[in-house]
Design a protein around this motif. Structure first.
Motif, PDB file in Angstrom:
ATOM      1  N   SER A  41      42.470  44.430  30.626  1.00 50.73           N
ATOM      2  CA  SER A  41      43.088  43.125  30.846  1.00 50.73           C
ATOM      3  C   SER A  41      43.035  42.751  32.323  1.00 50.73           C
ATOM      4  CB  SER A  41      44.534  43.120  30.357  1.00 50.73           C
ATOM      5  OG  SER A  41      45.313  43.976  31.155  1.00 50.73           O
ATOM      6  N   VAL A  42      43.184  41.447  32.569  1.00 49.21           N
ATOM      7  CA  VAL A  42      43.243  40.924  33.930  1.00 49.21           C
ATOM      8  C   VAL A  42      44.478  40.045  34.024  1.00 49.21           C
ATOM      9  CG1 VAL A  42      42.086  39.540  35.679  1.00 49.21           C
ATOM     10  CG2 VAL A  42      40.736  40.945  34.144  1.00 49.21           C
ATOM     11  N   SER A  43      45.295  40.298  35.049  1.00 49.25           N
ATOM     12  CA  SER A  43      46.518  39.526  35.252  1.00 49.25           C
ATOM     13  C   SER A  43      46.523  38.929  36.645  1.00 49.25           C
ATOM     14  CB  SER A  43      47.749  40.411  35.086  1.00 49.25           C
ATOM     15  OG  SER A  43      47.795  40.970  33.805  1.00 49.25           O
ATOM     16  N   LEU A  44      47.218  37.813  36.762  1.00 50.64           N
ATOM     17  CA  LEU A  44      47.370  37.122  38.035  1.00 50.64           C
ATOM     18  C   LEU A  44      48.858  37.080  38.349  1.00 50.64           C
ATOM     19  CD1 LEU A  44      45.776  35.465  40.177  1.00 50.64           C
ATOM     20  CD2 LEU A  44      46.424  33.452  38.867  1.00 50.64           C
ATOM     21  N   VAL A  72      45.424  39.624  42.036  1.00 56.55           N
ATOM     22  CA  VAL A  72      44.740  39.851  40.768  1.00 56.55           C
ATOM     23  C   VAL A  72      44.843  41.336  40.457  1.00 56.55           C
ATOM     24  CG1 VAL A  72      42.529  39.737  39.552  1.00 56.55           C
ATOM     25  CG2 VAL A  72      43.150  37.936  41.173  1.00 56.55           C
ATOM     26  N   TRP A  73      45.343  41.644  39.276  1.00 60.59           N
ATOM     27  CA  TRP A  73      45.512  43.031  38.853  1.00 60.59           C
ATOM     28  C   TRP A  73      44.653  43.278  37.625  1.00 60.59           C
ATOM     29  CZ3 TRP A  73      48.617  45.392  34.723  1.00 60.59           C
ATOM     30  CH2 TRP A  73      48.664  46.777  34.824  1.00 60.59           C
ATOM     31  N   ILE A  74      43.795  44.290  37.700  1.00 58.32           N
ATOM     32  CA  ILE A  74      42.892  44.636  36.604  1.00 58.32           C
ATOM     33  C   ILE A  74      43.327  45.975  36.032  1.00 58.32           C
ATOM     34  CG2 ILE A  74      40.501  45.110  35.963  1.00 58.32           C
ATOM     35  CD1 ILE A  74      39.777  43.436  38.545  1.00 58.32           C
ATOM     36  N   ARG A  75      43.664  45.970  34.745  1.00 58.00           N
ATOM     37  CA  ARG A  75      44.036  47.209  34.059  1.00 58.00           C
ATOM     38  C   ARG A  75      42.769  47.726  33.384  1.00 58.00           C
ATOM     39  NH1 ARG A  75      46.305  48.992  29.085  1.00 58.00           N
ATOM     40  NH2 ARG A  75      46.133  46.881  28.289  1.00 58.00           N
TER      41      ARG A  75
END
Length: 105
Positions: A41-44, A72-75
């Motif tokens: 997933s990608v979160s902002l 920007v956080w990439i899990r």
């Protein structure tokens, strides 16, 4: 005469309101994760607000963002490591392209 002045005043107020809302221009953030199947997933993140984007073959897009600075956080999926990109600036009417983001194992 008083009715005419009142109507003109209302028209001016509505016109100014319409102009004020048309000046709000929104930006965005795009990027591509490599390898494409490495990210879950990608979160902002902006302050206490968090948005998630859909991933399509590693490509993500955030739209309708106000001008500001985001994280920007990439899990990642195993065996890859999560990634964080801080201080991503978004300007009015512009899309910030993060390019290719390579996740490490």
């Amino acid at each position: 005469m008083k009715k005419l002045c009142a109507i003109l005043a209302l028209l001016i107020v509505f016109a100014l309101g319409a102009i004020a809302y048309t000046n709000i221009k929104l930006g965005g953030i795009i990027g591509k994760i490599s390898p494409a199947d490495a990210a879950a997933s990608v979160s902002l993140v902006a302050g206490t607000d968090t948005l998630k984007a859909q991933l399509n073959q590693g490509v993500f897009t955030f739209t309708n963002l106000k001008e500001g600075v985001y994280t920007v956080w990439i899990r990642a999926n195993a065996p890859y490591k999560d990634a964080t990109i801080e201080k991503v600036a978004v300007k009015d009417s512009a899309t910030t392209d993060l390019g290719e983001i390579k996740l490490l194992q």
